[in-house]
Design an enzyme around this catalytic site. Sequence first.
Site, PDB file in Angstrom:
ATOM      1  N   ASP A 198       0.810  -1.229   0.000  1.00  0.00           N
ATOM      2  CA  ASP A 198       0.000   0.000   0.000  1.00  0.00           C
ATOM      3  C   ASP A 198       0.839   1.274   0.000  1.00  0.00           C
ATOM      4  OD1 ASP A 198      -2.556  -1.097  -0.194  1.00  0.00           O
ATOM      5  OD2 ASP A 198      -2.512  -1.664   1.917  1.00  0.00           O
ATOM      6  N   ASP A 247      -6.487  -4.859  -5.190  1.00  0.00           N
ATOM      7  CA  ASP A 247      -6.245  -3.473  -4.767  1.00  0.00           C
ATOM      8  C   ASP A 247      -4.863  -2.986  -5.210  1.00  0.00           C
ATOM      9  OD1 ASP A 247      -7.694  -5.252  -3.122  1.00  0.00           O
ATOM     10  OD2 ASP A 247      -7.713  -3.898  -1.432  1.00  0.00           O
TER      11      ASP A 247
HETATM   12  N1  GLY Z   1      -7.230  -1.711   0.064  1.00  0.00           N
HETATM   13  C1  GLY Z   1      -7.991  -2.180   1.155  1.00  0.00           C
HETATM   14  C2  GLY Z   1      -9.448  -2.028   0.985  1.00  0.00           C
HETATM   15  O1  GLY Z   1      -9.932  -1.644  -0.065  1.00  0.00           O
HETATM   16  O2  GLY Z   1     -10.147  -2.297   1.943  1.00  0.00           O
END
Ligand code: GLY
Length: 384
Positions: free
Chosen positions: A100, A161
């Site tokens: 992330d 994601d």
């Molecule tokens: N990237 C984590 C979520 O969308 O919850």
Amino acid sequence: MSDVLKKALADAIDTTRRNIPAFADRYPDDTTVNNWYPPRPARDGFPQGANEGWTTSFIPGCQWLAWEMTGDNAFRQAAQAHAKDFARRVHKGEGLATHDLGFLYTLSSVTPWRLTGSQEDKNAALAAADALMVRFLEPAGIIQAWGDLVDPAERGRTIIDSLMNMPLLTWASQQTGDQKYADAVRRHTAQLAQHIIRADNTTFHTFWWDPSTGEPLKGTTAQGYADDSCWARGQAWGIYGFALNYEATGNPDLLVAARRCADYFLAHLPADGVPFWDLVFNDGDDQPRDSSSAAIAACGLHQLASLETDPRLADRYRAAGQAMIEAVTAYSPQGEGVESDALLLHSVYNLNKNEGVDEGSLWGDYFYMEALVRHLNPRWKRYW
Ligand code: GLY
């Protein structure tokens, strides 16, 4: 309708302004509790309110949007103070064991570099890109999502994601001239386009590769209803993420992947246009919505329409994105007539763990505001 969107953006900017003092030196939690953000709890060795986890950059992200829309320096100063803390975080190596870093450093550091030319922020973003590259696994050619790279429980897994973390690497290649970042983007996104989308255009949330042979293994879920269901936010990340990475790489498979994600998403919306938290649910199911998925999809559809090579599809995705942002304004505190320090209500973070169910969320706030800015200001230059 554009009056509704203008009013919604003005409301979002007002709330962002009111939140500046409370969010200045103590970060709020990922999601609200009863529509209000509590301080970020002490966890993983960090004190209460620390800059940790994946969502803190959405605060300066909203502040930069508000600054661009108003020119009010209170927003710029607040966002620059956050940028300093993100530079400290990356140079001290705090909380970097995650893919992330793209969400975090695109908004906190690349964006101020883009908007102000700050060298300190450019250096912080490049350091974050290098930390992200450590997670690139050979021979699979994927970036591991979560956890320590030697943890057998996490090794070899990526998640949909991750597509939104790639723009940090694309930017790093452009800035340094070093192809290694762009090569990682090209290989990782090609793997996802091939394996994370099922034949019926639904997506797995997470997909595993054998870390020693690179063989694709299996798809599972973490935040969706079931391994074989279609987590709404994952599908929305797919629309936006595949579209962005199609532009970055020129790989036509990614355009096809973005279309497939979009077509399934749009075909599985309830009557009011805001999806349930998993697309397996629809009208008549006693399940919460995830408004953040609608906000992300509204951005993604707008992006996809701008890149679409087929003019009829471009029109379709543009209209669908517009309808989606119009629908989601009803889920704002002002749309519902309730008090809150969130910009958007009714996200679901992780229903399986009962985390942030039917609450505001920092990412929902950011993508809601970005969608409003995109749809009202066609010349706005995106941060990703
Ligand atoms: N990237 C984590 C979520 O969308 O919850």
